[in-house]
Design a protein around this motif. Structure first.
Motif, short mmCIF file in Angstrom:
data_model
loop_
_atom_site.label_atom_id
_atom_site.label_comp_id
_atom_site.label_asym_id
_atom_site.label_seq_id
_atom_site.Cartn_x
_atom_site.Cartn_y
_atom_site.Cartn_z
N SER A 178 43.72 41.22 50.59
CA SER A 178 42.63 41.15 49.60
C SER A 178 42.63 39.78 48.93
O SER A 178 43.70 39.19 48.69
N LYS A 179 41.45 39.26 48.64
CA LYS A 179 41.32 37.97 47.96
C LYS A 179 41.17 38.22 46.46
O LYS A 179 40.25 38.90 46.02
N VAL A 180 42.10 37.66 45.71
CA VAL A 180 42.12 37.82 44.26
C VAL A 180 41.83 36.47 43.61
O VAL A 180 42.54 35.49 43.86
N LYS A 181 40.79 36.41 42.79
CA LYS A 181 40.50 35.17 42.07
C LYS A 181 41.20 35.21 40.72
O LYS A 181 40.95 36.08 39.90
N LEU A 182 42.11 34.26 40.54
CA LEU A 182 42.79 34.12 39.25
C LEU A 182 42.04 33.07 38.43
O LEU A 182 41.94 31.92 38.82
N GLN A 183 41.49 33.51 37.33
CA GLN A 183 40.84 32.60 36.38
C GLN A 183 41.89 32.31 35.32
O GLN A 183 42.18 33.14 34.47
N ILE A 184 42.48 31.11 35.39
CA ILE A 184 43.66 30.81 34.59
C ILE A 184 43.28 29.95 33.39
O ILE A 184 42.74 28.86 33.54
N TRP A 185 43.59 30.45 32.20
CA TRP A 185 43.24 29.77 30.95
C TRP A 185 44.48 29.11 30.38
O TRP A 185 45.50 29.76 30.17
N TYR B 208 35.64 36.79 47.12
CA TYR B 208 36.87 37.40 46.62
C TYR B 208 36.59 38.87 46.33
O TYR B 208 35.47 39.30 46.10
N ASP B 209 37.66 39.65 46.35
CA ASP B 209 37.54 41.09 46.16
C ASP B 209 37.64 41.51 44.70
O ASP B 209 37.05 42.51 44.31
N LEU B 210 38.40 40.78 43.92
CA LEU B 210 38.48 41.07 42.49
C LEU B 210 38.85 39.81 41.74
O LEU B 210 39.41 38.87 42.30
N SER B 211 38.50 39.79 40.47
CA SER B 211 38.73 38.62 39.63
C SER B 211 39.56 39.04 38.42
O SER B 211 39.31 40.09 37.82
#
Length: 247
Positions: free
Chosen positions: A102-109, A51-54
């Motif tokens: 772009s690959k965006v990693k969503l870290q979902i809480w 991924y490109d950004l998190s």
């Protein structure tokens, strides 16, 4: 009555020995000793995916407004039906989405809405890049509490955090207590994006997360001479209307 339960990313119950504690000290008191453990666990997820950004996204709002159902609908494309189970403390999922190549990693809480877990939630505000604030359109009390949630955001979150207000459960038309206009008016007052969603039908769920992902991606990549991305305008342009969510 539902049972309080927290699941990690693999669906494992965090509770130990039936003592009500979770995540190595997540017991609803003024501190959450499992913070670093959960953060390490979250960072290890999707490590094999490029991924490109998190970005960190938090789901907040009163207990029972459908935060967990919304997350499961977005992550797995399914709806949690059956007995209601309240989240205890904090849970998380990761999903990589594509935004303009772009690959965006969503870290979902996913956070607990009960008052006794509020101090745990506060500890996570400062790290969040975006906040999805939910109320239940069939529960006026959950809407009345939105101002208190926004006050907490103002106190604990980053100044440039992305905020989106979501009126969830719009599929339950016969039990609706709030009009779409009520949510739109409040969102306009606070200058945040708004839409109605249904975790059951999936309406606008994908759009909510993708709008946030696009906003965060644009913030990271925008050049000084480029106009700022307006998530509220984007949502207004992209969101669809549905008979189940009519006022």
């Amino acid at each position: 009555m539902g049972k309080d339960k927290t699941l990690n990313a693999n669906g494992t119950d965090f509770r130990q020995n039936g003592g009500g504690q979770a995540g190595g000290g997540m017991n609803g008191h003024s501190s959450f000793q499992g913070n670093s453990h959960l953060h390490r666990q979250a960072s290890r997820q999707c490590s094999s995916e490029l991924y490109d950004l998190s970005c960190k996204v938090m789901l907040i709002g009163d207990s029972g407004v459908g935060k967990t159902c919304l997350l499961v609908r977005f992550k797995d494309g399914t709806f949690l039906s059956g007995s209601f189970i309240s989240t205890v403390g904090i849970d998380f999922r990761n999903k990589v989405v594509e935004v303009d190549g772009s690959k965006v990693k969503l870290q979902i809480w996913d956070t607990a809405g009960q008052e006794r877990f509020r101090s745990i939630t506060h500890a996570y505000y400062r790290d969040a890049h975006a906040l999805l604030l939910l109320y239940d359109v069939t529960n006026k009390n959950s809407f009345d509490n939105i101002r208190a949630w926004l006050a907490e955001i103002n106190e604990y979150a980053q100044e440039d955090v992305v905020i989106m207000l979501l009126g969830n459960k719009c599929d339950v038309a016969g039990e609706r207590q709030l009009r779409r206009e009520d949510g739109e008016k409040l969102a306009k007052e606070y200058g945040v994006a708004f839409m109605e969603t249904s975790a059951k039908t999936g309406m606008n769920v994908e759009l909510a997360f993708m709008a946030v992902a696009r906003d965060l991606k644009m913030k990271k990549t925008r050049k000084p001479d480029e106009p700022q991305f307006n998530v509220a305008e984007y949502v207004d342009q992209e969101k669809t209307t549905s008979q189940c969510c009519s006022s």
